[in-house]
Design an enzyme around this catalytic site. Structure first.
Site, PDB file in Angstrom:
ATOM      1  N   TYR A 175      34.092  20.065  86.553  1.00  0.00           N
ATOM      2  CA  TYR A 175      32.917  19.293  86.730  1.00  0.00           C
ATOM      3  C   TYR A 175      32.763  17.743  86.177  1.00  0.00           C
ATOM      4  CZ  TYR A 175      27.985  18.787  85.127  1.00  0.00           C
ATOM      5  OH  TYR A 175      26.743  18.515  84.999  1.00  0.00           O
TER       6      TYR A 175
ATOM      7  N   ASP B  93      23.577  24.351 102.296  1.00  0.00           N
ATOM      8  CA  ASP B  93      24.626  24.136 101.707  1.00  0.00           C
ATOM      9  C   ASP B  93      25.396  23.160 101.692  1.00  0.00           C
ATOM     10  OD1 ASP B  93      27.163  24.541 100.540  1.00  0.00           O
ATOM     11  OD2 ASP B  93      27.864  26.209 102.103  1.00  0.00           O
TER      12      ASP B  93
ATOM     13  N   LYS C 180      31.756  14.695  88.654  1.00  0.00           N
ATOM     14  CA  LYS C 180      30.628  13.663  88.125  1.00  0.00           C
ATOM     15  C   LYS C 180      31.003  12.443  88.077  1.00  0.00           C
ATOM     16  CE  LYS C 180      27.299  16.700  88.013  1.00  0.00           C
ATOM     17  NZ  LYS C 180      25.900  16.539  89.120  1.00  0.00           N
TER      18      LYS C 180
END
Length: 270
Positions: A168, A75, A172
């Site tokens: 997201y 994880d 990134k």
């Protein structure tokens, strides 16, 4: 022994006996990178979050061809899990000299106005915090050896905005800047840091889009090469970037997107 891809003929095994940890390598791009690095001679740590079967399939593909692989659960957002996985791979294969930070999620589609805090935190934790934790866990051995490569898998969405997926995109873009900043910190210790930004690649995460003719037609309007890429096409670039063939490359992002970031809507003028 693993047979080299055509691109490797005449170049031997450029990663021979080096130890690589590829996060999120139970499927998709991560699996392709893990197999490609093994094909180039690396001993590979294969990780999974919840689906061990997929990771074992990746490892089996490596072993059946004569390579060496070790599987561990990981994880990336949990510091204890990261430390345990790095310890396992180091014990079984040796000090990690190549880290590919590939594990990531795109999260549920939601606007910034409507996204639940828990969903935002999950995406940031997996994609950005996870990248940081894995990197920090391997750095001491790399610095001690004065050799190492950290390859961060970002996305064209570190540059291209994506409505409904702001978390997201933010993660990134954060990885892209982390890549550049870390490269400066490590400039004198023999460790390179590079990012690789894929565009639309055929993986399980976008199977729904590829199975829908209308959605695929729309997607192709965003890609000058008019097709979705293959995981192996990303993996081959990854193999070059972590090898000594890219010894003068650090602190930058290499894009593999069929031209998506070239603004194809401007191909016929403004």
């Amino acid at each position: 022994m693993l047979e080299p891809e055509p691109e490797l003929k005449g170049h031997g095994r450029p990663l021979n006996d080096r130890v690589a940890l590829v996060t999120g390598s139970s499927s998709g791009i991560g699996r392709a990178i893990a197999i490609e690095l093994a094909r180039a001679g690396a001993n590979v740590g294969v990780t999974y979050h919840s689906g061990r079967e997929g990771a074992e399939e990746t490892a089996d593909a490596i072993r059946e061809a004569g390579g060496t692989a070790e599987v561990c659960q990981l994880d990336v957002a949990d510091a204890k899990s990261v430390a345990a996985c790095v310890e396992t791979i180091t014990r079984e294969l040796g000090p990690i000299g190549i880290l590919v930070n590939n594990a990531g999620i795109d999260g549920d589609e939601a606007t910034v106005a409507s996204i639940a805090l828990e969903e935002w935190d999950k995406v940031i934790a997996t994609n950005l915090r996870g990248n940081f934790l894995c990197t920090q866990a391997v750095l001491s051995d790399m610095i001690l050896a004065r050799r190492g490569v950290i390859l961060n898998i970002t996305s064209v969405h570190d540059t291209i905005p994506w409505a409904g997926h702001a978390a997201y995109c933010a993660a990134k873009a954060g990885i892209a800047m982390l890549t550049r900043s870390l490269a400066l910190e490590l400039q004198n210790v023999g460790v390179r840091v590079v990012a690789l930004a894929p565009g639309a690649i055929a993986t399980p995460i976008n199977a729904e889009v590829r199975d829908d003719p209308d959605m695929m037609a729309d997607l192709k309007t965003k890609i000058p090469m008019q097709r979705v890429g293959k995981p192996e096409e990303v993996a081959r670039i990854a193999r070059v970037l972590v090898s000594d063939d890219a010894s003068y490359v650090t602190g930058t992002t290499v894009t593999v997107d069929g031209g998506m970031t070239a603004y194809p809507s401007f191909s016929h003028g403004g």
